[in-house]
Structures are given as structure tokens and as C-alpha cells.
Design an enzyme around this catalytic site. Structure first.
Site, PDB file in Angstrom:
ATOM      1  N   SER A   1       0.830  -1.200   0.000  1.00 40.30           N
ATOM      2  CA  SER A   1       0.000   0.000   0.000  1.00 40.30           C
ATOM      3  C   SER A   1       0.871   1.260   0.000  1.00 40.30           C
ATOM      4  O   SER A   1       1.647   1.461  -0.928  1.00 40.30           O
ATOM      5  CB  SER A   1      -0.948  -0.044   1.203  1.00 40.30           C
ATOM      6  OG  SER A   1      -2.000   0.877   1.046  1.00 40.30           O
TER       7      SER A   1
ATOM      8  N   ASP B   1      -9.549  -6.179  -4.237  1.00 40.26           N
ATOM      9  CA  ASP B   1      -9.102  -4.978  -3.528  1.00 40.26           C
ATOM     10  C   ASP B   1     -10.095  -3.828  -3.752  1.00 40.26           C
ATOM     11  O   ASP B   1     -10.318  -3.406  -4.884  1.00 40.26           O
ATOM     12  CB  ASP B   1      -7.708  -4.580  -4.024  1.00 40.26           C
ATOM     13  CG  ASP B   1      -7.044  -3.542  -3.145  1.00 40.26           C
ATOM     14  OD1 ASP B   1      -7.761  -2.844  -2.402  1.00 40.26           O
ATOM     15  OD2 ASP B   1      -5.802  -3.437  -3.187  1.00 40.26           O
TER      16      ASP B   1
ATOM     17  N   HIS C   1      -7.475  -5.907  -0.062  1.00 41.04           N
ATOM     18  CA  HIS C   1      -6.302  -5.030   0.019  1.00 41.04           C
ATOM     19  C   HIS C   1      -5.283  -5.531   1.040  1.00 41.04           C
ATOM     20  O   HIS C   1      -4.081  -5.354   0.849  1.00 41.04           O
ATOM     21  CB  HIS C   1      -6.758  -3.617   0.380  1.00 41.04           C
ATOM     22  CG  HIS C   1      -5.656  -2.607   0.368  1.00 41.04           C
ATOM     23  ND1 HIS C   1      -5.003  -2.244  -0.796  1.00 41.04           N
ATOM     24  CD2 HIS C   1      -5.081  -1.884   1.377  1.00 41.04           C
ATOM     25  CE1 HIS C   1      -4.067  -1.331  -0.502  1.00 41.04           C
ATOM     26  NE2 HIS C   1      -4.102  -1.109   0.787  1.00 41.04           N
TER      27      HIS C   1
END
Length: 339
Positions: free
Chosen positions: A148, A278, A306
Site C-alpha cells: 500500500s 481490492d 487489500h
């Protein structure tokens, strides 16, 4: 029943009851403390030691296991509002003979909290490079992993410091221009129109908002007791002002598309891992990276959101290990041909 035997049972029962009652009390009254104890326990069990490093007065907090050896060291960068312990599930399945380092990102957990300049992607890349130097990790090429926000940082790091790396793994990285907008990005656009500064889904302040954030980040639906949700919120609330400041830097013009703007400079072998479901950063970003970086290896995981490292830790560890070994073998074969 003999009195001595009865006393023995009472003592044994009391001995067992004390830790059970202590656990129940902690669960009901101090869930945040219980969560911290849980992380301490797993670090200890997995052989991860917490340490500190300084660079010109700036302090980094990190956990590590093992020593540099035949295989490259591995540095892991976590995502926004997380910390080094988010990697423990993956660490569990990585080979014990690999030198592992998990660092708290700038401003997070035990690493120094300074000003907004350090929370932009360029600022974080600069700080992580200082950390690498401070522990001597740059003495030989290492493998860099980021997820991320950490994936954004790792990708730009690879573009800036290719000679320091032998490979990089990006897991659902931020910082791209995604062909398809995610549910989260759509929500941000709504907030931008209404100027609602308190509705950011990744900065919860109630158990209900925490539950919604977990649903957003994970494909797997966990039934989490309210006490644990409250504990997760209690741990985060003192940091929410920082999270907000950091988040605004990440979505600002200088950082929003940092990885996209630098991906063409990545020459290090690249691996991309993404959850097909995601909702935070759309999986279409994987095709953007594979189209820009020659030889990029892409792995898309079914029934995964995610939070790849939390939902699929064993699979993540296997993919990362296989990639590192493959790159190492390719390097050995290349050297043989040259000789």
C-alpha cells in the site's frame, strides 16, 4: 474425599482460574493492552527482536531476525496507519535463515514523528534511505518489500537507489493512476466535494467505523467482538491527528501519483502481488506496472482484498521466497556465463 486431596484440587483450580480471569478482565476492560501483548507474544515466538537506530537525531524503530547471509536481507515497509508488526503473519512462513527487518515508517509507532515534510512519499524515501545506512543494510544488495503506502515508497526507492537492491516486491501499491477507480477512491472524491475532513474511511474513531474499515480492506469477513474493535480504536485514536496529517500529504499533488511518475525508472527485478477483490486500490494497477517495467512478474490472488499480508500470509511468503530464490539463481547463472 480426603481433605488433602480436596485442597489439592482447590489449589489447582485456583491456579488455572487466575490466568483465565486475568485474560477475561483484560479482554473486557483493557482490550488495547491485550492487543499489544498479543504482538509482543508473536514477536517473541517468531524470534523478532525490537531495536532502535538513529540518524542525525532521527530515531527509527524496527524489528529484526537473523543476520546477513548467503540469501539477500529483506526489508519490509508497512502501509498507512499500520506498524512493523503487521508483517508477523508473513514472517511466520519465511525461511528462518533469511535476515528480516520490519521498520516502522516515518511518524508511525516507535519511529520519530516530526513534520509533514517527512510524510510525503519523497520524504519517506529519504528517511528509509537514512535507515538503511544507519544499520548498514546497504553493504550488499537487499530485497525490498512494500505494501500500500509502503509499496509506493518501495517503488520510488527502487527508482532512486537501484544499486542498493537485488529485487523489489510491491503488494497492492499506492501511487498509481488506476484504469479503474476503487470504492475507496470514489469515496475520497465525494469527501473532496463536501470538504468533509472527518469522514476518511482509513481513520476510524468508533468501533463501528473500525468495522467498516476492516470490511473495506479485507475480502474475508471476520466476526470481531466489539471489545476487540474498541481496543483497535483505542490504540489508534491518540494517533488520529497524525494519521490525518500524513494522509493529506499522501493524497496531495506531490505524492498522489509518485509511483506512476517514477515506475519507468525501475530497473530492479520487480514482483507485484495484488488481491483481485481490492476495494482500496484497484487491481487494475497491476497491469499499469507490468506494462511499464519489463520482466515484471504479476500475481493476482483470488478471494483476497487489500490486506494481502493479513489475509494470505502463507501465500505471500511463498511468492516472495520463490521470487528471491529465482532472482538469486539467475544472478549466479549470469555470473557463470560471464566467467
Amino acid at each position: 474425599m480426603d481433605l488433602d486431596v480436596l485442597n489439592m484440587f482447590l489449589i489447582a483450580g485456583g491456579t488455572l482460574a487466575i490466568p483465565i480471569l486475568a485474560f477475561v478482565a483484560s479482554f473486557l476492560l483493557w482490550p488495547a493492552t491485550l492487543i499489544k501483548v498479543y504482538h509482543w507474544y508473536w514477536r517473541r515466538r517468531l524470534g523478532m527482536q525490537v531495536d532502535y537506530a538513529e540518524y542525525e537525531g532521527y530515531r527509527f524503530c524496527y524489528s529484526h531476525r537473523g543476520n546477513p547471509g548467503f540469501r539477500p536481507s529483506v526489508l519490509m515497509l508497512h502501509g498507512f496507519s499500520a506498524h512493523k508488526d503487521m508483517w508477523l503473519g508473513v514472517v511466520k512462513f519465511l525461511p528462518k535463515n533469511v535476515h528480516l527487518i520490519c521498520v516502522d515508517m516515518p511518524g508511525h509507532e516507535g519511529t520519530s514523528r516530526t513534520s509533514a515534510v517527512d510524510y510525503s512519499i519523497e520524504g519517506q524515501v529519504k528517511r528509509i534511505n537514512q535507515f538503511v545506512k544507519s544499520i548498514g543494510l546497504n553493504k550488499k544488495p537487499f530485497h525490498l518489500i512494500g505494501t500500500s503506502m509502503g509499496g509506493n515508497v518501495a517503488g520510488v526507492y527502487a527508482a532512486r537507489h537501484p544499486s542498493e537492491l537485488c529485487g523489489v516486491t510491491l503488494i497492492c501499491p499506492a501511487g498509481l493512476q488506476y484504469p479503474t477507480e476503487s470504492k475507496f477512491v470514489e469515496r475520497l472524491r465525494e469527501l473532496e466535494k463536501t470538504q468533509d475532513r472527518d469522514g476518511i474511511p482509513l481513520i476510524p474513531s468508533t468501533p463501528e467505523q473500525m468495522e467498516e474499515m476492516l470490511k473495506l480492506c479485507s475480502y474475508v469477513r471476520f466476526k470481531i467482538p466489539k471489545q476487540i474493535l474498541q481496543g483497535l480504536v483505542d490504540v489508534r485514536i491518540p494517533n488520529n491527528d497524525f494519521y490525518h496529517e500524513c494522509f493529506m500529504e499522501l493524497v496531495g499533488e506531490k505524492s498522489r501519483h509518485s509511483l506512476h511518475e517514477n515506475m519507468h525508472l525501475i530497473s530492479t527485478p520487480l514482483q507485484v502481488i495484488w488481491g483481485k477483490n481490492d476495494q482500496v486500490l484497484d487491481v487494475s494497477g497491476a497491469s499499469v506496472l507490468s506494462g511499464a517495467v519489463p520482466g515484471c512478474q504479476v500475481h493476482l490472488l483470488d478471494n483476497c482484498g487489500h490486506s494481502v499480508v493479513l489475509e494470505r500470509p502463507r501465500k505471500s511468503a511463498q511468492l516472495i521466497t520463490d521470487f528471491i530464490i529465482a532472482q538469486q539463481n539467475a544472478g549466479i547463472n549470469s555470473n557463470k556465463k560471464l566467467s
